[in-house]
Design a protein around this motif. Structure first.
Motif, short mmCIF file in Angstrom:
data_model
loop_
_atom_site.label_atom_id
_atom_site.label_comp_id
_atom_site.label_asym_id
_atom_site.label_seq_id
_atom_site.Cartn_x
_atom_site.Cartn_y
_atom_site.Cartn_z
N ALA A 91 0.84 -1.21 0.00
CA ALA A 91 0.00 0.00 0.00
C ALA A 91 0.87 1.25 0.00
O ALA A 91 0.56 2.24 -0.69
CB ALA A 91 -0.92 -0.01 1.21
N LEU A 92 1.97 1.23 0.75
CA LEU A 92 2.85 2.39 0.82
C LEU A 92 3.55 2.61 -0.51
O LEU A 92 3.73 3.76 -0.94
CB LEU A 92 3.89 2.17 1.93
CG LEU A 92 4.77 3.38 2.29
CD1 LEU A 92 3.93 4.58 2.66
CD2 LEU A 92 5.72 3.02 3.41
N TYR A 93 3.92 1.56 -1.19
CA TYR A 93 4.55 1.67 -2.51
C TYR A 93 3.60 2.37 -3.48
O TYR A 93 3.99 3.27 -4.23
CB TYR A 93 4.93 0.30 -3.03
CG TYR A 93 5.58 0.31 -4.40
CD1 TYR A 93 6.95 0.54 -4.55
CD2 TYR A 93 4.83 0.10 -5.55
CE1 TYR A 93 7.54 0.55 -5.80
CE2 TYR A 93 5.42 0.11 -6.81
CZ TYR A 93 6.77 0.34 -6.92
OH TYR A 93 7.35 0.36 -8.17
N LYS A 94 2.34 1.95 -3.46
CA LYS A 94 1.36 2.56 -4.36
C LYS A 94 1.13 4.02 -4.00
O LYS A 94 1.01 4.88 -4.88
CB LYS A 94 0.05 1.78 -4.31
CG LYS A 94 -0.92 2.17 -5.40
CD LYS A 94 -2.06 1.19 -5.53
CE LYS A 94 -2.95 1.58 -6.70
NZ LYS A 94 -4.10 0.65 -6.86
N ILE A 134 3.08 12.15 7.39
CA ILE A 134 1.83 12.05 8.13
C ILE A 134 0.72 11.50 7.24
O ILE A 134 -0.09 10.65 7.65
CB ILE A 134 1.43 13.42 8.72
CG1 ILE A 134 2.37 13.78 9.88
CG2 ILE A 134 -0.01 13.41 9.20
CD1 ILE A 134 2.17 15.18 10.40
N ALA A 135 0.67 11.99 5.99
CA ALA A 135 -0.33 11.49 5.04
C ALA A 135 -0.16 9.99 4.82
O ALA A 135 -1.15 9.24 4.77
CB ALA A 135 -0.21 12.23 3.71
N ALA A 136 1.09 9.54 4.72
CA ALA A 136 1.34 8.10 4.54
C ALA A 136 0.91 7.30 5.77
O ALA A 136 0.31 6.23 5.64
CB ALA A 136 2.83 7.88 4.26
N GLN A 137 1.20 7.81 6.95
CA GLN A 137 0.81 7.12 8.18
C GLN A 137 -0.70 7.00 8.28
O GLN A 137 -1.23 5.95 8.67
CB GLN A 137 1.37 7.86 9.39
CG GLN A 137 2.88 7.76 9.52
CD GLN A 137 3.44 8.72 10.55
OE1 GLN A 137 2.71 9.45 11.21
NE2 GLN A 137 4.75 8.73 10.69
N LEU A 140 -1.83 4.30 5.88
CA LEU A 140 -1.45 2.96 6.36
C LEU A 140 -2.32 2.51 7.53
O LEU A 140 -2.69 1.33 7.62
CB LEU A 140 0.02 2.95 6.78
CG LEU A 140 1.04 2.96 5.64
CD1 LEU A 140 2.45 3.00 6.21
CD2 LEU A 140 0.88 1.74 4.74
N GLU A 141 -2.64 3.43 8.42
CA GLU A 141 -3.50 3.08 9.54
C GLU A 141 -4.89 2.69 9.07
O GLU A 141 -5.52 1.77 9.60
CB GLU A 141 -3.55 4.24 10.53
CG GLU A 141 -2.25 4.39 11.33
CD GLU A 141 -2.16 5.71 12.07
OE1 GLU A 141 -3.15 6.47 12.06
OE2 GLU A 141 -1.10 5.98 12.65
N TYR A 152 4.12 0.53 14.20
CA TYR A 152 4.61 -0.11 12.98
C TYR A 152 4.47 0.82 11.77
O TYR A 152 5.41 0.97 10.97
CB TYR A 152 3.86 -1.42 12.72
CG TYR A 152 4.26 -2.11 11.44
CD1 TYR A 152 5.43 -2.86 11.37
CD2 TYR A 152 3.48 -2.00 10.29
CE1 TYR A 152 5.81 -3.49 10.19
CE2 TYR A 152 3.84 -2.62 9.11
CZ TYR A 152 5.01 -3.37 9.07
OH TYR A 152 5.38 -3.98 7.89
N THR A 153 3.30 1.44 11.61
CA THR A 153 3.09 2.31 10.46
C THR A 153 4.01 3.53 10.51
O THR A 153 4.48 4.01 9.49
CB THR A 153 1.62 2.77 10.38
OG1 THR A 153 1.24 3.41 11.60
CG2 THR A 153 0.70 1.60 10.11
N HIS A 154 4.28 4.03 11.73
CA HIS A 154 5.18 5.16 11.87
C HIS A 154 6.60 4.78 11.45
O HIS A 154 7.29 5.52 10.76
CB HIS A 154 5.19 5.67 13.31
CG HIS A 154 3.88 6.26 13.75
ND1 HIS A 154 3.63 7.62 13.70
CD2 HIS A 154 2.74 5.69 14.21
CE1 HIS A 154 2.41 7.86 14.12
NE2 HIS A 154 1.84 6.70 14.43
#
Length: 205
Positions: A91-94, A134-137, A140-141, A152-154
């Motif tokens: 998800a983070l890669y995308k 922050i947007a990524a975190q 991910l959450e 973990y997400t942080h």
């Protein structure tokens, strides 16, 4: 999730963006030392009082241009076509690909170049990357739904976005999309670096 924006919210956002965009364009054209807030408001078509409602100085306005751009990706597209067994790293890669378009990368490198020339901009680099992280975190959450341990997400977002900083400040020889490789250069492409970075995260160092 953020509540639905009202018309007033959208108007305020558009005003802030217009001021920030004007400040950025003036910074590129003239340099930070050769324009003032009055030039920004004249270019954007607003009053100095309006500027003061959004920004404390021209440096903050320049940085806000990138913070605003980093919030414009359509996160509703993020989870489309992800397989059922997709990991937070998938998800983070995308998300990373969605955030860091060729245009945004080019403009962001311009911002870092300005910050290298004008010390008054340096403190604002961190605010740009902090906003992206922050947007990524948050995404991910939303994706993990509490399936992973706290923090973990942080940790994951911090590792990815921290690895990106050396590209922009020139410590790593990485070509951004659209840049031409010099025949004597040993630079790798942005996609190559991105894929290598995520391979390390998936398989370990």
């Amino acid at each position: 999730m953020n509540p639905k924006q009202t018309l007033r919210d959208k108007k305020k956002e558009a005003t802030a963006y217009a001021l920030a965009k004007s400040a950025f364009e003036l910074a590129l054209e003239l340099g930070m030392d050769d324009f003032i807030v009055d030039d920004v408001v004249q270019k954007a078509g607003y009053s100095r009082r309006t500027f003061a409602n959004y920004f404390s100085c021209k440096e903050e306005a320049v940085a806000a241009y990138f913070i605003s751009n980093s919030s414009r990706e359509d996160k509703s597209m993020l989870f489309d076509n992800l397989p059922p067994d997709a990991t937070p790293l998938d998800a983070l890669y995308k998300l990373f690909k969605l955030q860091f378009t060729s245009e945004f990368l080019y403009q962001l490198r311009q911002f870092v170049s300005l910050a290298n020339q004008y010390q008054s901009l340096e403190p604002y680099i961190l605010s740009v990357f902090r906003r992206l992280q922050i947007a990524a975190q948050e995404v991910l959450e939303q994706f993990t739904h509490g399936r992973y341990a706290d923090g973990y997400t942080h940790l994951l977002a911090g590792a990815v976005y921290g690895a990106f900083v050396p590209i922009l400040d020139g410590r790593l020889n990485v070509m951004l999309p659209g840049e031409a490789q010099d025949e004597h250069s040993d630079a790798i492409s942005f996609d190559q670096y991105l894929n290598s970075m995520f391979t390390y995260l998936r398989k370990g160092f």
